[in-house]
Motif scaffolding. Structure first.
Motif, PDB file in Angstrom:
ATOM      1  N   GLN A 126       0.813  -1.215   0.000  1.00  0.00           N
ATOM      2  CA  GLN A 126       0.000   0.000   0.000  1.00  0.00           C
ATOM      3  C   GLN A 126       0.849   1.270   0.000  1.00  0.00           C
ATOM      4  O   GLN A 126       0.535   2.228  -0.717  1.00  0.00           O
ATOM      5  N   CYS A 192      -2.509   6.420   0.068  1.00  0.00           N
ATOM      6  CA  CYS A 192      -1.982   5.064  -0.128  1.00  0.00           C
ATOM      7  C   CYS A 192      -2.572   4.447  -1.398  1.00  0.00           C
ATOM      8  O   CYS A 192      -3.494   4.988  -2.003  1.00  0.00           O
ATOM      9  N   LEU A 194      -4.981   1.900  -2.422  1.00  0.00           N
ATOM     10  CA  LEU A 194      -6.091   1.107  -1.890  1.00  0.00           C
ATOM     11  C   LEU A 194      -6.363  -0.024  -2.885  1.00  0.00           C
ATOM     12  O   LEU A 194      -6.818   0.222  -4.000  1.00  0.00           O
ATOM     13  N   TYR A 195      -6.082  -1.233  -2.489  1.00  0.00           N
ATOM     14  CA  TYR A 195      -6.198  -2.395  -3.372  1.00  0.00           C
ATOM     15  C   TYR A 195      -7.646  -2.613  -3.790  1.00  0.00           C
ATOM     16  O   TYR A 195      -7.961  -2.992  -4.887  1.00  0.00           O
ATOM     17  N   GLY A 236      -7.725  -0.987  -8.096  1.00  0.00           N
ATOM     18  CA  GLY A 236      -7.273  -0.151  -6.983  1.00  0.00           C
ATOM     19  C   GLY A 236      -7.306   1.328  -7.306  1.00  0.00           C
ATOM     20  O   GLY A 236      -7.565   1.743  -8.443  1.00  0.00           O
ATOM     21  N   TYR A 241      -5.634   3.202   3.916  1.00  0.00           N
ATOM     22  CA  TYR A 241      -5.200   1.821   4.063  1.00  0.00           C
ATOM     23  C   TYR A 241      -6.178   0.966   4.855  1.00  0.00           C
ATOM     24  O   TYR A 241      -6.181  -0.264   4.751  1.00  0.00           O
ATOM     25  N   ASP A 244      -8.570  -1.941   2.976  1.00  0.00           N
ATOM     26  CA  ASP A 244      -8.106  -3.285   2.616  1.00  0.00           C
ATOM     27  C   ASP A 244      -8.043  -4.206   3.823  1.00  0.00           C
ATOM     28  O   ASP A 244      -8.300  -5.415   3.709  1.00  0.00           O
TER      29      ASP A 244
END
Length: 517
Positions: A126, A192, A194-195, A236, A241, A244
């Protein structure tokens, strides 16, 4: 397929000795394992969306340059519709921890260690992954924002909450949704990667020496065979963060125990400190809880749509554990009164859980749904009949034989067209591959959300006023894919929700169907 083989030949200098189609997953991409004569293998991917493929290729190359554990992109076709990547084997984390999941959440030490290795790898991905990343490459959007949060919250409202017998005030709930969306996006932790779809199926437990692996990064997970590798990250975006962590650890079907979940959060928090300044543990837990609540509502919306409306049993079976997660969150809110400052939303969720202590809520029976619409439970002397058409604009808008003027006409041409791709040209919007293409792309779902709201209101008013005929028409270029999908789904939606007779006509396909009252 031949074009994929040509790409392989350009890359390797020879045609593959063997080509094996892999089982389908949740996406509209098709995967093949291509083998050389010496047994070395790579994965060939055929996609249907250039934008999605472009996002994956660019993100994979960026993450690889940051030495993160992702498959290495080996070759890409000029039109970006096909690409080759390293073969990470066939064992996902989801498969590797199957035993603990099937044992009702009793994970052995080896499975727990796999989970800990995964969650320890996440913060590096991330934080390091966001360094130097051009977020405009992300698909379908670049940032986690208020609009996307509101979409997901309204998805919960329309696809889950409205399918139950829970009464609620639309405006009060909307006001709490907006407060929640503002809180989710307001903090300074939004920089970050973010997946977004961080789940066990998107983590591969690779063999010791992935074929044609090249630079596979310096993952600390490397002590476990060939290591853990992340896939399917093209959805993403820039964001916080916490999302996830909530997505991974509160996945309903995983049934992680409170003790294991707490240990995994602790592992993540300690690892996160290596890459960025972190808030206090108290603040971290409180903010994580907010994202867990949001994620729980988000998945209930998805389960409602797939389960209640599309009648897919797997998603209906997932509702009870998701509701159990919600009960635990409400208990957390009771012990921490300031955690979720959305009193009306909490009241609605409390009633939802109390109504369904023994399992998932069931959609209202047809009779009750009709009585709820009229307000007094009375039946009209002549019932409403809805007619829904799909058509091609090239051949004109359908005529209204009832003489009432034709009703609503919706233009589907702004959404992604499956007809542009060879593999879908002989199919219609009733065929599963086309349905998967449209839903994975997502534009058609956003389009229909607005249509459903408008149609529901109109049908309810027509029933109240005793009208007997209403018409909806959906047009696209050829009257074959998008309009057929939209017309069929609106027809089934209205039939399920109101129990009325709906007559469907896919004009250009010569298909006529009646859904009886």
């Amino acid at each position: 397929m031949q074009q994929l083989i040509s790409l392989y030949r350009e890359w390797s200098g020879a045609v593959p000795a063997k080509c094996e189609k892999l089982p389908g997953a949740g996406s509209n991409r098709v995967y093949y394992r291509l083998s050389a004569t010496d047994g070395q293998t790579v994965i060939g991917v055929v996609g249907t969306s250039r934008d999605e493929n472009h996002a994956f290729v660019c993100l994979a190359r960026h993450f690889d340059s940051r030495h993160l554990p992702v498959p290495k992109v080996l070759a890409v076709s000029d039109d970006e519709m096909r690409y080759l990547q390293t073969d990470l084997g066939s064992v996902s984390l989801f498969e590797a921890i199957r035993g603990g999941r099937e044992a009702g959440g009793r994970y052995n030490l080896a499975e727990q260690e796999l989970l800990k290795q995964t969650i320890r790898e996440l913060p590096r991905f991330q934080i390091e992954g966001a360094v130097g990343l051009d977020f405009s490459l992300c698909y379908p959007q670049a940032e986690f924002d208020v609009e996307s949060v509101m979409f997901d919250l309204n998805y919960f409202k329309y696809c889950f909450l409205k399918a139950t017998n829970i009464d609620f005030h639309e405006l009060k709930l909307e006001a709490n949704f907006r407060l929640m969306a503002k809180d989710l996006t307001a903090a300074d932790d939004m920089q970050c990667f973010l997946y977004r779809d961080f789940q066990a199926r998107n983590v591969m437990v690779a063999p010791t020496n992935p074929s044609q692996g090249g630079n596979q990064g310096s993952s600390p997970s490397g002590r476990l065979g060939g290591g853990l590798f992340f896939i399917d990250f093209q959805g993403g975006r820039r964001g916080p963060y916490y999302y996830d962590v909530a997505s991974f650890l509160w996945q309903a079907s995983a049934m992680y125990s409170y003790k294991l979940r707490r240990e995994l959060v602790f592992e993540y928090y300690n690892e996160l400190k290596k890459y960025t300044e972190v808030p206090s543990p108290h603040y971290f837990v409180r903010r994580l809880a907010l994202f867990v609540l949001f994620r729980t509502l988000q998945v209930l919306g998805a389960y409602g749509f797939r389960g209640y409306f599309e009648r897919k049993q797997h998603f209906i079976d997932s509702i009870p554990p998701a509701l159990q997660n919600l009960r635990e969150l409400l208990e957390y809110a009771r012990l921490n009164p300031d955690a979720f400052p959305y009193p009306y939303l909490l009241d609605v969720l409390q009633r939802l859980c109390e109504e369904n202590q023994k399992g998932s809520p069931q959609p209202l029976p047809v009779k009750e749904r009709r009585e709820n619409v009229s307000g007094q439970g009375r039946q009209t002397k002549a019932p409403l009949v809805v007619r829904v058409f799909s058509f091609s604009y090239k051949k004109g808008i359908p005529e209204d034989e009832s003489g009432n003027g034709g009703g609503y006409v919706f233009d589907c041409r702004s959404t992604h067209n499956p007809g542009r791709y060879e593999e879908y040209k002989q199919m219609t919007g009733l065929d599963e591959p086309v349905i998967r293409f449209l839903e994975d792309d997502g534009e058609i779902l956003t389009f229909l959300e607005s249509v459903y709201r408008l149609a529901d209101h109109h049908v309810e008013r027509y029933i109240e006023r005793g009208f007997t005929s209403l018409m909806f028409s959906f047009g696209c270029t050829g009257g074959q894919h998008r309009s057929v999908y939209s017309a069929q789904h609106l027809a089934e939606h209205l039939h399920r929700k109101y129990g009325i007779e709906v007559r469907i006509c896919h004009r250009e396909q010569g298909i006529i169907q009646t859904l009886e009252a």
